[in-house]
Design a protein around this motif. Structure first.
Motif, PDB file in Angstrom:
ATOM      1  N   ASP A 122       0.850  -1.182   0.000  1.00  0.00           N
ATOM      2  CA  ASP A 122       0.000   0.000   0.000  1.00  0.00           C
ATOM      3  C   ASP A 122       0.898   1.249   0.000  1.00  0.00           C
ATOM      4  OD1 ASP A 122      -3.034   0.841   0.869  1.00  0.00           O
ATOM      5  OD2 ASP A 122      -1.515   2.239   1.580  1.00  0.00           O
ATOM      6  N   ALA A 123       0.454   2.300  -0.690  1.00  0.00           N
ATOM      7  CA  ALA A 123       1.317   3.478  -0.882  1.00  0.00           C
ATOM      8  C   ALA A 123       1.266   4.469   0.279  1.00  0.00           C
ATOM      9  CB  ALA A 123       0.927   4.180  -2.183  1.00  0.00           C
ATOM     10  N   LEU A 124       0.659   4.082   1.412  1.00  0.00           N
ATOM     11  CA  LEU A 124       0.446   5.059   2.486  1.00  0.00           C
ATOM     12  C   LEU A 124       1.745   5.720   2.968  1.00  0.00           C
ATOM     13  CD1 LEU A 124      -1.536   6.439   4.403  1.00  0.00           C
ATOM     14  CD2 LEU A 124      -1.240   4.530   5.990  1.00  0.00           C
TER      15      LEU A 124
ATOM     16  N   SER B  35       7.605   6.124  -7.447  1.00  0.00           N
ATOM     17  CA  SER B  35       6.724   5.386  -6.534  1.00  0.00           C
ATOM     18  C   SER B  35       5.262   5.601  -6.936  1.00  0.00           C
ATOM     19  CB  SER B  35       6.920   5.880  -5.096  1.00  0.00           C
ATOM     20  OG  SER B  35       6.295   7.140  -4.942  1.00  0.00           O
ATOM     21  N   GLY B  36       4.390   4.926  -6.215  1.00  0.00           N
ATOM     22  CA  GLY B  36       2.954   5.144  -6.437  1.00  0.00           C
ATOM     23  C   GLY B  36       2.386   6.071  -5.376  1.00  0.00           C
ATOM     24  N   ALA B  37       3.235   6.988  -4.897  1.00  0.00           N
ATOM     25  CA  ALA B  37       2.847   7.853  -3.775  1.00  0.00           C
ATOM     26  C   ALA B  37       1.597   8.680  -4.067  1.00  0.00           C
ATOM     27  CB  ALA B  37       4.011   8.781  -3.410  1.00  0.00           C
ATOM     28  N   HIS B  38       1.378   9.004  -5.354  1.00  0.00           N
ATOM     29  CA  HIS B  38       0.228   9.845  -5.709  1.00  0.00           C
ATOM     30  C   HIS B  38      -1.102   9.097  -5.589  1.00  0.00           C
ATOM     31  CE1 HIS B  38       1.383   7.496  -9.182  1.00  0.00           C
ATOM     32  NE2 HIS B  38       0.187   7.710  -9.702  1.00  0.00           N
ATOM     33  N   ARG B  39      -1.037   7.800  -5.378  1.00  0.00           N
ATOM     34  CA  ARG B  39      -2.279   7.002  -5.364  1.00  0.00           C
ATOM     35  C   ARG B  39      -2.975   7.022  -4.001  1.00  0.00           C
ATOM     36  NH1 ARG B  39       0.961   2.429  -8.418  1.00  0.00           N
ATOM     37  NH2 ARG B  39       0.695   3.162 -10.556  1.00  0.00           N
ATOM     38  N   ARG B  40      -2.279   7.492  -2.978  1.00  0.00           N
ATOM     39  CA  ARG B  40      -2.881   7.541  -1.627  1.00  0.00           C
ATOM     40  C   ARG B  40      -2.874   8.983  -1.156  1.00  0.00           C
ATOM     41  NH1 ARG B  40      -5.152   5.353   2.174  1.00  0.00           N
ATOM     42  NH2 ARG B  40      -4.290   3.470   3.063  1.00  0.00           N
ATOM     43  N   LEU B  41      -3.791   9.299  -0.235  1.00  0.00           N
ATOM     44  CA  LEU B  41      -3.932  10.654   0.316  1.00  0.00           C
ATOM     45  C   LEU B  41      -4.052  11.678  -0.814  1.00  0.00           C
ATOM     46  CD1 LEU B  41      -1.197  10.495   3.130  1.00  0.00           C
ATOM     47  CD2 LEU B  41      -3.605   9.878   3.295  1.00  0.00           C
TER      48      LEU B  41
ATOM     49  N   CYS C 123      10.197  -1.354  -2.918  1.00  0.00           N
ATOM     50  CA  CYS C 123      11.640  -1.067  -2.990  1.00  0.00           C
ATOM     51  C   CYS C 123      11.916   0.446  -3.033  1.00  0.00           C
ATOM     52  CB  CYS C 123      12.264  -1.745  -4.200  1.00  0.00           C
ATOM     53  SG  CYS C 123      11.555  -1.254  -5.770  1.00  0.00           S
ATOM     54  N   VAL C 124      10.971   1.232  -3.530  1.00  0.00           N
ATOM     55  CA  VAL C 124      11.192   2.678  -3.556  1.00  0.00           C
ATOM     56  C   VAL C 124      11.216   3.224  -2.126  1.00  0.00           C
ATOM     57  CG1 VAL C 124      10.336   4.899  -4.372  1.00  0.00           C
ATOM     58  CG2 VAL C 124      10.131   2.887  -5.833  1.00  0.00           C
ATOM     59  N   ARG C 125      10.317   2.712  -1.291  1.00  0.00           N
ATOM     60  CA  ARG C 125      10.321   3.132   0.118  1.00  0.00           C
ATOM     61  C   ARG C 125      11.648   2.762   0.767  1.00  0.00           C
ATOM     62  NH1 ARG C 125       8.887   0.735   4.967  1.00  0.00           N
ATOM     63  NH2 ARG C 125       7.893  -1.093   4.038  1.00  0.00           N
TER      64      ARG C 125
ATOM     65  N   PHE D 129       8.603   3.192   8.343  1.00  0.00           N
ATOM     66  CA  PHE D 129       7.451   2.428   8.844  1.00  0.00           C
ATOM     67  C   PHE D 129       6.669   1.839   7.670  1.00  0.00           C
ATOM     68  CE2 PHE D 129       8.462   5.596  12.004  1.00  0.00           C
ATOM     69  CZ  PHE D 129       8.418   4.878  13.191  1.00  0.00           C
ATOM     70  N   SER D 130       6.277   0.591   7.817  1.00  0.00           N
ATOM     71  CA  SER D 130       5.483  -0.039   6.748  1.00  0.00           C
ATOM     72  C   SER D 130       4.078   0.566   6.771  1.00  0.00           C
ATOM     73  CB  SER D 130       5.417  -1.548   6.972  1.00  0.00           C
ATOM     74  OG  SER D 130       4.575  -1.819   8.078  1.00  0.00           O
ATOM     75  N   PRO D 131       3.353   0.501   5.639  1.00  0.00           N
ATOM     76  CA  PRO D 131       1.990   1.041   5.624  1.00  0.00           C
ATOM     77  C   PRO D 131       1.089   0.366   6.650  1.00  0.00           C
ATOM     78  CG  PRO D 131       2.576   0.006   3.518  1.00  0.00           C
ATOM     79  CD  PRO D 131       3.799   0.045   4.321  1.00  0.00           C
TER      80      PRO D 131
END
Lengths: 308, 216
Positions: free
Chosen positions: A19-21, A136-142, A162-164, A298-300
């Motif tokens: 999850d991209a959180l 990353s897919g950061a734009h997909r959350r929040l 892996c990006v995190r 921290f993991s999502p």
């Protein structure tokens, strides 16, 4: 174990999604930091001095870099690039598209590169972080776009894990590299531990005159050794975060790391160090950008559990 | 396994290795013998010379030889990654407070008024001085502080003079009565905590004045 099977495990690990959180929180923070940084520079009146060429009110002749083709570091070019960077950074914080992150990366690197004498390590930290966030897919959350999604629609909220981990590695590389270059006799544990005392007395970096610290100089000595040791042992943060995430696996060292919660210890010391820096010194966006990366440790799942 | 996954894995490995290699100490910025004569740098050499029991000139020579060799070796290792890191803006130069400045400089800006027959200088700005605050907001941001910090080093002489000229132009534009602007640094050794408690502050001196007259 053969090279082939090792590579296979590496490929498997690198293609794992989550999850991209976590990266989304980093994205929001970095977007706001970049926007706030440029707006603050303009508000203070320093922007023309540092980012305009000498012929247009700047302090020195600039390396126009990518702006050369557009007319150079002149107000008519630099101001639109700054405005564009702020707008894209805000769009990135809002999670509009992945392209907002790439636009922020491009805009910020152009303006930050204009004047190599008026920048700090936070320029590198921000551009390196933006580069990774772009993949990353950061734009997909929040993302505010979720408010406009059709009810019941299922959105893809995944991101490459892996990006995190590369964001965590970026943080660790920064701290460790910084520590091994702090070779002054005032920094090293076998020296006089006076580094922070001297740094706090430097008019360049102090927020306010700091001679009042003299009766508490013992604390600056402790803080000197603590900071140096914290930075040097930053790889433990990466290992600690990895062991935390894989805590169900076997292993004595993993078990020990998790029992001591090395990751939390490292992050707490780092948090204290950055709060101390922000309270006493002006070092630009460095502390905020560093702390934004702490979320990547921290993991999502952990973040969701903490939020609930 | 999809080819895409192999490409991602290779890219992650490449990026991680590039970061690690580029983060090794780059000594090129310190390879200026003139900068080694600065009081802060000399104090560092004295401390290490005493700690290691090696005479200072010998230590400086050995360090110079090592730094030149290290730099050449590092350059060849970093070279394959350099273009990628520059393009991605992921260079890893983390030289932060490598050696604290023990004889720091404090910027002061003064003006001379055309109506002042005695031609005295009056201070309009001094770093961290609440009584002289011309453009203090601008000087307070980190990017300006970074510029001012560099100006105090002899190797940034050209930038120092250009910078003072730019500041003078700003002052001339907002104050018609200003006939000249002077920029200079107050340099003094940082006292020890014990000296501060005893009230014994080391003496300093004004350094590297630059005077800019209003153009005719």
């Amino acid at each position: 174990m053969s090279l082939g099977s090792n590579w296979g495990r590496w490929v498997e690990g690198c293609s794992r999604t989550e999850d991209a959180l976590s990266v989304a929180i980093v994205r929001v923070a970095i977007g706001l930091i970049v926007a706030g940084h440029v707006v603050h520079l303009a508000w203070s009146g320093a922007l023309p001095l540092v980012w305009f060429d000498a012929d247009h009110g700047g302090l020195r002749d600039l390396d126009e870099g990518a702006l050369r083709w557009a007319g150079g570091a002149v107000p008519a070019v630099v101001v639109p690039v700054c405005v564009g960077t702020v707008v894209s950074a805000l769009a990135m914080a809002l999670g509009l598209t992945r392209w907002a992150t790439w636009a922020t990366w491009l805009g910020f690197q152009i303006i930050a590169d204009l004047n190599g004498q008026a920048g700090g390590s936070y320029d590198e930290l921000l551009t390196a972080t933006l580069f990774l966030l772009g993949w990353s897919g950061a734009h997909r959350r929040l993302s505010v776009l979720r408010f406009f999604a059709r009810p019941g629609s299922v959105a893809d909220t995944s991101s490459l894990a892996c990006v995190r981990w590369l964001l965590v590695l970026q943080l660790v590389v920064m701290y460790t590299s910084s520590a091994i270059q702090k070779v002054s006799a005032h920094w090293v544990p076998w020296g006089d531990h006076m580094a922070l005392w001297y740094i706090l007395q430097q008019p360049t970096w102090q927020r306010n005159p700091m001679l009042w610290v003299a009766p508490f100089a013992g604390l600056t000595r402790v803080a000197t050794v603590t900071s140096w040791m914290f930075e040097l042992t930053a790889p433990l943060l990466l290992v600690g975060a990895w062991f935390r995430e894989t805590r169900t696996r076997a292993g004595v060292v993993r078990s020990l790391f998790n029992r001591l919660d090395v990751r939390r210890l490292q992050l707490l010391v780092g948090l204290g160090m950055h709060i101390g820096i922000e309270a006493t010194m002006e070092v630009g966006a460095f502390s905020l950008a560093s702390l934004a990366l702490y979320v990547a440790c921290f993991s999502p799942d952990e973040l969701r559990r903490a939020a609930s | 396994m999809e080819i895409r996954n192999h490409l991602i894995a290779a890219a992650v490995l490449w990026h991680a290795v590039a970061m690690g290699v580029d983060a090794t100490p780059d000594t090129s910025a310190g390879l200026k013998r003139s900068a080694w004569k600065e009081p802060t740098v000399q104090a560092e050499f004295q401390s290490w010379s005493a700690m290691l029991g090696v005479p200072q000139p010998e230590l400086e020579d050995q360090l110079w030889t090592f730094a030149v060799g290290w730099n050449a070796a590092r350059r060849s290792v970093v070279k394959p990654f350099h273009r990628y890191l520059s393009w991605a803006q992921c260079t890893q130069s983390w030289q932060m407070f490598v050696a604290p400045h023990t004889t720091p400089s404090r910027l002061q800006i003064q003006e001379r008024l055309s109506a002042d027959a005695a031609e005295t200088w009056s201070t309009i700005f001094e770093e961290r001085d609440p009584d002289h605050t011309w453009m203090a907001d601008a000087f307070g941001v980190e990017r300006m502080r970074a510029s001012v910090f560099r100006w105090s080093w002899p190797s940034y002489e050209t930038s120092w003079k250009r910078g003072c000229s730019a500041l003078a132009r700003l002052r001339f534009a907002e104050s018609q009565s200003t006939s000249a602007v002077r920029c200079r640094f107050w340099q003094a050794r940082t006292p020890s905590p014990e000296q501060v408690i005893r009230g014994e502050l080391p003496k300093g001196k004004w350094m590297r004045p630059v005077v800019v007259e209003r153009p005719e």
